[in-house]
Scaffold this active site. Structure first.
Site, PDB file in Angstrom:
ATOM      1  NE  ARG A 269      -3.983  -1.974   0.145  1.00 50.86           N
ATOM      2  CZ  ARG A 269      -3.907  -3.220  -0.367  1.00 50.86           C
ATOM      3  NH1 ARG A 269      -2.829  -3.612  -1.017  1.00 50.86           N
ATOM      4  NH2 ARG A 269      -4.922  -4.048  -0.255  1.00 50.86           N
TER       5      ARG A 269
ATOM      6  CB  CYS B  79      -9.459  -2.224   3.517  1.00 52.14           C
ATOM      7  SG  CYS B  79      -9.988  -3.925   3.246  1.00 52.14           S
TER       8      CYS B  79
ATOM      9  CD  GLU C 125      -6.131   0.328   2.122  1.00 52.56           C
ATOM     10  OE1 GLU C 125      -5.621  -0.687   2.619  1.00 52.56           O
ATOM     11  OE2 GLU C 125      -6.943   0.301   1.174  1.00 52.56           O
TER      12      GLU C 125
HETATM   13  N1  EPU Z   1     -11.646 -11.810   8.788  1.00 54.93           N
HETATM   14  C1  EPU Z   1     -12.403 -11.957   9.933  1.00 54.93           C
HETATM   15  N2  EPU Z   1     -13.421 -11.055  10.150  1.00 54.93           N
HETATM   16  C2  EPU Z   1     -13.693 -10.062   9.269  1.00 54.93           C
HETATM   17  C3  EPU Z   1     -12.916  -9.922   8.099  1.00 54.93           C
HETATM   18  C4  EPU Z   1     -11.885 -10.822   7.880  1.00 54.93           C
HETATM   19  O1  EPU Z   1     -12.179 -12.835  10.756  1.00 54.93           O
HETATM   20  O2  EPU Z   1     -14.631  -9.292   9.528  1.00 54.93           O
HETATM   21  C5  EPU Z   1     -10.583 -12.797   8.543  1.00 54.93           C
HETATM   22  C6  EPU Z   1     -10.882 -13.663   7.326  1.00 54.93           C
HETATM   23  O3  EPU Z   1     -11.690 -14.752   7.652  1.00 54.93           O
HETATM   24  C7  EPU Z   1      -9.494 -14.084   6.876  1.00 54.93           C
HETATM   25  C8  EPU Z   1      -8.623 -12.883   7.285  1.00 54.93           C
HETATM   26  O4  EPU Z   1      -9.388 -12.118   8.215  1.00 54.93           O
HETATM   27  O5  EPU Z   1      -9.056 -15.185   7.603  1.00 54.93           O
HETATM   28  C9  EPU Z   1      -8.241 -12.012   6.080  1.00 54.93           C
HETATM   29  O6  EPU Z   1      -9.437 -11.521   5.459  1.00 54.93           O
HETATM   30  P1  EPU Z   1      -9.533 -11.250   3.890  1.00 54.93           P
HETATM   31  O7  EPU Z   1      -9.172 -12.471   3.129  1.00 54.93           O
HETATM   32  O8  EPU Z   1     -10.852 -10.618   3.633  1.00 54.93           O
HETATM   33  O9  EPU Z   1      -8.358 -10.230   3.594  1.00 54.93           O
HETATM   34  P2  EPU Z   1      -8.018  -8.817   4.230  1.00 54.93           P
HETATM   35  O10 EPU Z   1      -6.603  -8.913   4.671  1.00 54.93           O
HETATM   36  O11 EPU Z   1      -9.010  -8.366   5.219  1.00 54.93           O
HETATM   37  C10 EPU Z   1      -7.071  -7.775   2.032  1.00 54.93           C
HETATM   38  C11 EPU Z   1      -7.073  -6.370   1.467  1.00 54.93           C
HETATM   39  C12 EPU Z   1      -8.327  -6.126   0.651  1.00 54.93           C
HETATM   40  C13 EPU Z   1      -8.422  -7.181  -0.451  1.00 54.93           C
HETATM   41  C14 EPU Z   1      -8.452  -8.553   0.222  1.00 54.93           C
HETATM   42  C15 EPU Z   1      -8.561  -9.703  -0.769  1.00 54.93           C
HETATM   43  C16 EPU Z   1      -5.967  -4.828   2.992  1.00 54.93           C
HETATM   44  C17 EPU Z   1      -6.152  -3.798   4.064  1.00 54.93           C
HETATM   45  N3  EPU Z   1      -7.081  -5.408   2.556  1.00 54.93           N
HETATM   46  O12 EPU Z   1      -8.138  -7.851   2.968  1.00 54.93           O
HETATM   47  O13 EPU Z   1      -8.173  -4.839   0.050  1.00 54.93           O
HETATM   48  O14 EPU Z   1      -9.592  -6.982  -1.216  1.00 54.93           O
HETATM   49  O15 EPU Z   1      -7.234  -8.729   0.971  1.00 54.93           O
HETATM   50  O16 EPU Z   1      -7.387  -9.892  -1.439  1.00 54.93           O
HETATM   51  O17 EPU Z   1      -4.858  -5.078   2.547  1.00 54.93           O
HETATM   52  C18 EPU Z   1      -8.659  -2.490   0.226  1.00 54.93           C
HETATM   53  O18 EPU Z   1      -7.436  -2.318   0.279  1.00 54.93           O
HETATM   54  O19 EPU Z   1      -9.469  -1.521   0.206  1.00 54.93           O
HETATM   55  C19 EPU Z   1      -9.162  -3.860   0.223  1.00 54.93           C
HETATM   56  C20 EPU Z   1     -10.444  -4.126   0.343  1.00 54.93           C
END
Ligand code: EPU
Length: 305
Positions: A175, A225, A295
């Site tokens: 990022r 996010c 972010e």
């Molecule tokens: N999780 C929870 N509760 C929640 C949300 C997530 O327990 O409410 C757990 C999920 O079950 C999973 C872990 O957290 O085990 C990671 O969740 P997820 O796969 O949704 O990925 P993330 O790290 O939350 C990142 C990016 C997103 C991108 C997704 C998919 C960041 C801040 N976020 O989310 O990017 O779409 O991976 O690749 O890096 C953005 O930057 O605006 C964004 C949405």
């Protein structure tokens, strides 16, 4: 901003300048008060002319892409906001390269990449926003940032000079890029791969989109996010574990689908979102000692804005 600058901008760009325009209609959050001055520019020449006038008055500015990663104060912006349109929204394909203006929506690039059977952009399915904004902050998934595809960018520097910079010189990390505030990306060349079949690419993208729709509140008003993931962790998971999923302050809500998305349910104010962000930072810190870093870009909170 000064009365003299207002007069100059109105004189030189009568069709392009709006005074007191509410910004909430230009953001995916649906939040944001009026900008003293909103200028829509459609060509690089126009952009450089606007910067020349502003430099004469030492006026700084905010650059608005598709407004998908900003939280703008309800008081609005006491200054100039520049919005890119016209040629900045166009894109074309040459061989395995996608050449696009900074305001080109990611969704258009995905359509072009399918049409020309170019792979590499699959991770960006469902990413809102414009290419310029995405490159500036190296948007992407957890593991892949759009920066990994950037061959070169063209930019206009704050002094109005024009520059071409290679992807390597942008030093992308999670990022983050080395671009400085005030450097305006105008054009981007992405290097993709000619491989696979169109049907395969399309079905991969459909699958990715279905996954995203079921895990993220893509149809609600949000800024994606809201916090960066802390090293080795997931902000969404931590906010969830801290017990805030579904919690609201006024019309601002922590999404019930993904806790790192904050939703404007109806008429949320910037202040309500900020209070919810502070609460999430406090609770997560109490729970595990980690500090969540926004972010989303927060505009208009200081008196200088
Ligand atoms: N999780 C929870 N509760 C929640 C949300 C997530 O327990 O409410 C757990 C999920 O079950 C999973 C872990 O957290 O085990 C990671 O969740 P997820 O796969 O949704 O990925 P993330 O790290 O939350 C990142 C990016 C997103 C991108 C997704 C998919 C960041 C801040 N976020 O989310 O990017 O779409 O991976 O690749 O890096 C953005 O930057 O605006 C964004 C949405």
């Amino acid at each position: 901003m000064s009365q003299a600058l207002w007069t100059q901008l109105k004189y030189f760009f009568p069709e392009k300048v709006c005074f007191g325009e509410p910004l909430k209609q230009y953001t995916s959050f649906g939040i944001g008060g009026p900008a003293d001055c909103l200028i829509t520019v459609e060509t690089v020449a126009e952009l450089r002319k606007v910067l020349a006038v502003m430099n004469d008055y030492q006026q700084t500015f905010f650059l608005l892409g598709k407004g998908t990663n900003v939280l703008i104060s309800d008081r609005g912006i006491r200054g100039v906001v520049i919005r890119l349109a016209g040629e900045f929204t166009q894109a074309e394909v040459k061989g395995n390269e996608l050449i696009a203006g900074a305001a080109c929506p990611i969704s258009l690039l995905l359509r072009l990449s399918i049409q020309h059977t170019l792979s590499g952009l699959e991770f960006a399915i469902g990413l809102p926003g414009s290419l310029g904004g995405a490159v500036y902050m190296n948007a992407g998934s957890k593991d892949v940032g759009i920066g990994s595809l950037v061959k070169e960018i063209h930019l206009v520097c704050p002094d109005g000079s024009y520059e071409i910079r290679s992807g390597e010189n942008l030093h992308f990390s999670y990022r983050h890029s080395s671009l400085k505030p005030g450097e305006i990306i105008t054009r981007i060349i992405l290097k993709l791969r000619e491989e696979g079949r169109k049907e395969e690419l399309l079905s991969k993208m459909k699958e990715g989109y279905a996954h995203r729709v079921s895990h993220q509140p893509l149809r609600e008003k949000s800024a994606g996010c809201i916090f960066k993931n802390p090293p080795g962790g997931s902000a969404g998971e931590l906010i969830d574990l801290a017990g805030l999923k579904g919690f609201s302050i006024g019309d601002a809500q922590v999404s019930t689908i993904h806790a790192n998305f904050f939703i404007n349910q109806h008429q949320a104010s910037c202040d309500q979102i900020l209070r919810l962000m502070n609460l999430a930072q406090k609770k997560v810190h109490q729970f595990c000692g980690l500090a969540l870093e926004p972010e989303v870009l927060i505009w208009g909170q200081s008196d200088d804005d």
